[in-house]
Design a protein around this motif. Structure first.
Motif, PDB file in Angstrom:
ATOM      1  N   GLY A  46     -75.637  20.057 -29.081  1.00 52.96           N
ATOM      2  CA  GLY A  46     -74.656  18.978 -29.002  1.00 52.96           C
ATOM      3  C   GLY A  46     -73.737  18.966 -30.206  1.00 52.96           C
ATOM      4  N   ARG A  47     -74.335  19.054 -31.406  1.00 56.82           N
ATOM      5  CA  ARG A  47     -73.505  19.067 -32.612  1.00 56.82           C
ATOM      6  C   ARG A  47     -72.612  20.300 -32.651  1.00 56.82           C
ATOM      7  NH1 ARG A  47     -78.383  16.907 -35.107  1.00 56.82           N
ATOM      8  NH2 ARG A  47     -78.950  19.017 -35.727  1.00 56.82           N
ATOM      9  N   LEU A  48     -73.158  21.435 -32.241  1.00 58.14           N
ATOM     10  CA  LEU A  48     -72.347  22.656 -32.236  1.00 58.14           C
ATOM     11  C   LEU A  48     -71.201  22.533 -31.240  1.00 58.14           C
ATOM     12  CD1 LEU A  48     -71.817  25.471 -33.289  1.00 58.14           C
ATOM     13  CD2 LEU A  48     -73.465  26.348 -31.621  1.00 58.14           C
ATOM     14  N   ALA A  49     -71.459  21.946 -30.079  1.00 57.67           N
ATOM     15  CA  ALA A  49     -70.387  21.747 -29.094  1.00 57.67           C
ATOM     16  C   ALA A  49     -69.295  20.844 -29.661  1.00 57.67           C
ATOM     17  CB  ALA A  49     -70.953  21.154 -27.799  1.00 57.67           C
ATOM     18  N   LEU A  50     -69.690  19.773 -30.348  1.00 60.01           N
ATOM     19  CA  LEU A  50     -68.707  18.888 -30.973  1.00 60.01           C
ATOM     20  C   LEU A  50     -67.858  19.639 -31.991  1.00 60.01           C
ATOM     21  CD1 LEU A  50     -70.936  15.755 -31.613  1.00 60.01           C
ATOM     22  CD2 LEU A  50     -69.060  15.937 -29.961  1.00 60.01           C
ATOM     23  N   LEU A  51     -68.516  20.428 -32.819  1.00 58.86           N
ATOM     24  CA  LEU A  51     -67.800  21.172 -33.854  1.00 58.86           C
ATOM     25  C   LEU A  51     -66.861  22.209 -33.258  1.00 58.86           C
ATOM     26  CD1 LEU A  51     -70.668  21.579 -36.455  1.00 58.86           C
ATOM     27  CD2 LEU A  51     -68.567  20.237 -36.726  1.00 58.86           C
ATOM     28  N   LEU A  52     -67.312  22.897 -32.220  1.00 55.87           N
ATOM     29  CA  LEU A  52     -66.449  23.884 -31.575  1.00 55.87           C
ATOM     30  C   LEU A  52     -65.212  23.210 -30.984  1.00 55.87           C
ATOM     31  CD1 LEU A  52     -69.168  26.107 -29.891  1.00 55.87           C
ATOM     32  CD2 LEU A  52     -67.622  26.804 -31.744  1.00 55.87           C
ATOM     33  N   ALA A  53     -65.418  22.061 -30.340  1.00 57.08           N
ATOM     34  CA  ALA A  53     -64.285  21.334 -29.754  1.00 57.08           C
ATOM     35  C   ALA A  53     -63.312  20.888 -30.842  1.00 57.08           C
ATOM     36  CB  ALA A  53     -64.792  20.131 -28.959  1.00 57.08           C
ATOM     37  N   LEU A  54     -63.843  20.317 -31.910  1.00 59.66           N
ATOM     38  CA  LEU A  54     -62.984  19.845 -32.989  1.00 59.66           C
ATOM     39  C   LEU A  54     -62.264  20.996 -33.679  1.00 59.66           C
ATOM     40  CD1 LEU A  54     -65.271  17.136 -34.624  1.00 59.66           C
ATOM     41  CD2 LEU A  54     -63.173  16.756 -33.296  1.00 59.66           C
ATOM     42  N   HIS A  55     -62.971  22.085 -33.870  1.00 59.96           N
ATOM     43  CA  HIS A  55     -62.378  23.231 -34.567  1.00 59.96           C
ATOM     44  C   HIS A  55     -61.248  23.844 -33.744  1.00 59.96           C
ATOM     45  CE1 HIS A  55     -62.221  26.441 -37.463  1.00 59.96           C
ATOM     46  NE2 HIS A  55     -62.362  27.342 -36.518  1.00 59.96           N
ATOM     47  N   LEU A  60     -60.085  14.632 -32.740  1.00 60.99           N
ATOM     48  CA  LEU A  60     -60.387  13.953 -31.479  1.00 60.99           C
ATOM     49  C   LEU A  60     -61.203  12.700 -31.747  1.00 60.99           C
ATOM     50  CD1 LEU A  60     -61.440  16.933 -29.174  1.00 60.99           C
ATOM     51  CD2 LEU A  60     -59.466  15.448 -28.845  1.00 60.99           C
ATOM     52  N   ALA A  61     -61.061  11.713 -30.873  1.00 60.75           N
ATOM     53  CA  ALA A  61     -61.818  10.464 -30.944  1.00 60.75           C
ATOM     54  C   ALA A  61     -63.178  10.637 -30.272  1.00 60.75           C
ATOM     55  CB  ALA A  61     -61.040   9.349 -30.258  1.00 60.75           C
ATOM     56  N   VAL A  62     -64.094   9.731 -30.587  1.00 58.97           N
ATOM     57  CA  VAL A  62     -65.450   9.783 -30.053  1.00 58.97           C
ATOM     58  C   VAL A  62     -65.451   9.839 -28.533  1.00 58.97           C
ATOM     59  CG1 VAL A  62     -67.602   8.467 -29.814  1.00 58.97           C
ATOM     60  CG2 VAL A  62     -66.525   8.697 -32.054  1.00 58.97           C
ATOM     61  N   SER A  63     -64.693   8.969 -27.886  1.00 64.15           N
ATOM     62  CA  SER A  63     -64.705   8.925 -26.414  1.00 64.15           C
ATOM     63  C   SER A  63     -64.191  10.235 -25.813  1.00 64.15           C
ATOM     64  CB  SER A  63     -63.899   7.740 -25.896  1.00 64.15           C
ATOM     65  OG  SER A  63     -62.569   7.806 -26.388  1.00 64.15           O
ATOM     66  N   ASP A  64     -63.186  10.836 -26.428  1.00 58.44           N
ATOM     67  CA  ASP A  64     -62.675  12.116 -25.934  1.00 58.44           C
ATOM     68  C   ASP A  64     -63.690  13.234 -26.149  1.00 58.44           C
ATOM     69  OD1 ASP A  64     -60.330  10.874 -25.180  1.00 58.44           O
ATOM     70  OD2 ASP A  64     -59.247  11.454 -26.995  1.00 58.44           O
ATOM     71  N   LEU A  65     -64.373  13.193 -27.287  1.00 57.75           N
ATOM     72  CA  LEU A  65     -65.419  14.189 -27.540  1.00 57.75           C
ATOM     73  C   LEU A  65     -66.575  14.038 -26.553  1.00 57.75           C
ATOM     74  CD1 LEU A  65     -65.442  14.139 -31.428  1.00 57.75           C
ATOM     75  CD2 LEU A  65     -65.039  16.150 -29.989  1.00 57.75           C
ATOM     76  N   ALA A  66     -66.890  12.797 -26.205  1.00 53.91           N
ATOM     77  CA  ALA A  66     -67.965  12.557 -25.243  1.00 53.91           C
ATOM     78  C   ALA A  66     -67.616  13.166 -23.886  1.00 53.91           C
ATOM     79  CB  ALA A  66     -68.230  11.056 -25.111  1.00 53.91           C
ATOM     80  N   ILE A  67     -66.381  12.992 -23.457  1.00 55.24           N
ATOM     81  CA  ILE A  67     -65.950  13.571 -22.180  1.00 55.24           C
ATOM     82  C   ILE A  67     -65.966  15.097 -22.260  1.00 55.24           C
ATOM     83  CG2 ILE A  67     -63.997  13.825 -20.606  1.00 55.24           C
ATOM     84  CD1 ILE A  67     -63.260  10.890 -21.407  1.00 55.24           C
ATOM     85  N   ALA A  68     -65.441  15.642 -23.361  1.00 54.67           N
ATOM     86  CA  ALA A  68     -65.347  17.097 -23.498  1.00 54.67           C
ATOM     87  C   ALA A  68     -66.714  17.765 -23.526  1.00 54.67           C
ATOM     88  CB  ALA A  68     -64.570  17.454 -24.760  1.00 54.67           C
ATOM     89  N   THR A  69     -67.697  17.123 -24.170  1.00 48.46           N
ATOM     90  CA  THR A  69     -69.014  17.742 -24.335  1.00 48.46           C
ATOM     91  C   THR A  69     -70.036  17.330 -23.291  1.00 48.46           C
ATOM     92  OG1 THR A  69     -69.748  15.984 -25.815  1.00 48.46           O
ATOM     93  CG2 THR A  69     -68.724  17.940 -26.829  1.00 48.46           C
ATOM     94  N   GLY A  70     -69.741  16.269 -22.533  1.00 48.33           N
ATOM     95  CA  GLY A  70     -70.721  15.774 -21.569  1.00 48.33           C
ATOM     96  C   GLY A  70     -71.783  14.894 -22.200  1.00 48.33           C
TER      97      GLY A  70
END
Length: 119
Positions: A46-55, A60-70
């Motif tokens: 989960g943390r790696l997915a968040l970091l990959l998305a942000l990188h 990105l905001a929390v809600s957008d990250l939640a949608i992007a990562t599931g």
């Protein structure tokens, strides 16, 4: 240079020069611990997915990250709290919205390798 610590000097070696090289390569225990902690943060999918998305995408905001990562919003917030405490991400507030981004250049380099490997 002979680098075997005194408490290990009485042990038999096969390739003594390589043992000394290995000890030099390992370096200081604090340095090894710091890298182990960084890898521990990256080892959670989960943390790696968040970091990959942000990188890849930038802030990105929390809600957008939640949608992007599931992930759900509280899980994203908890993960970002850990990453922020470790100095890997930072948030910037715009009114009521906080957008997060990767700020640690070493982690950014590691993420570049992850992204390049997946392409």
């Amino acid at each position: 240079m002979h680098r075997v610590p005194a408490e290990r000097a009485d042990r038999r070696t096969i390739d003594g020069h390589r043992v000394c090289d290995a000890i030099a390569a390992i370096g200081e225990p604090a340095h090894v611990r710091a890298w182990a902690e960084r890898f521990a943060l990256l080892s959670d999918p989960g943390r790696l997915a968040l970091l990959l998305a942000l990188h890849r995408t930038g802030p990105l905001a929390v809600s957008d990250l939640a949608i992007a990562t599931g992930m759900n919003d509280p899980a994203v917030s908890q993960a970002l709290r850990l990453l922020r405490a470790a100095g890997i991400v930072a948030g910037e507030r715009e009114g009521r919205v906080v957008r997060y981004q990767v700020i640690d250049p070493i982690t950014g380099n590691l993420l570049n390798h992850c992204l390049a490997d997946g392409e």
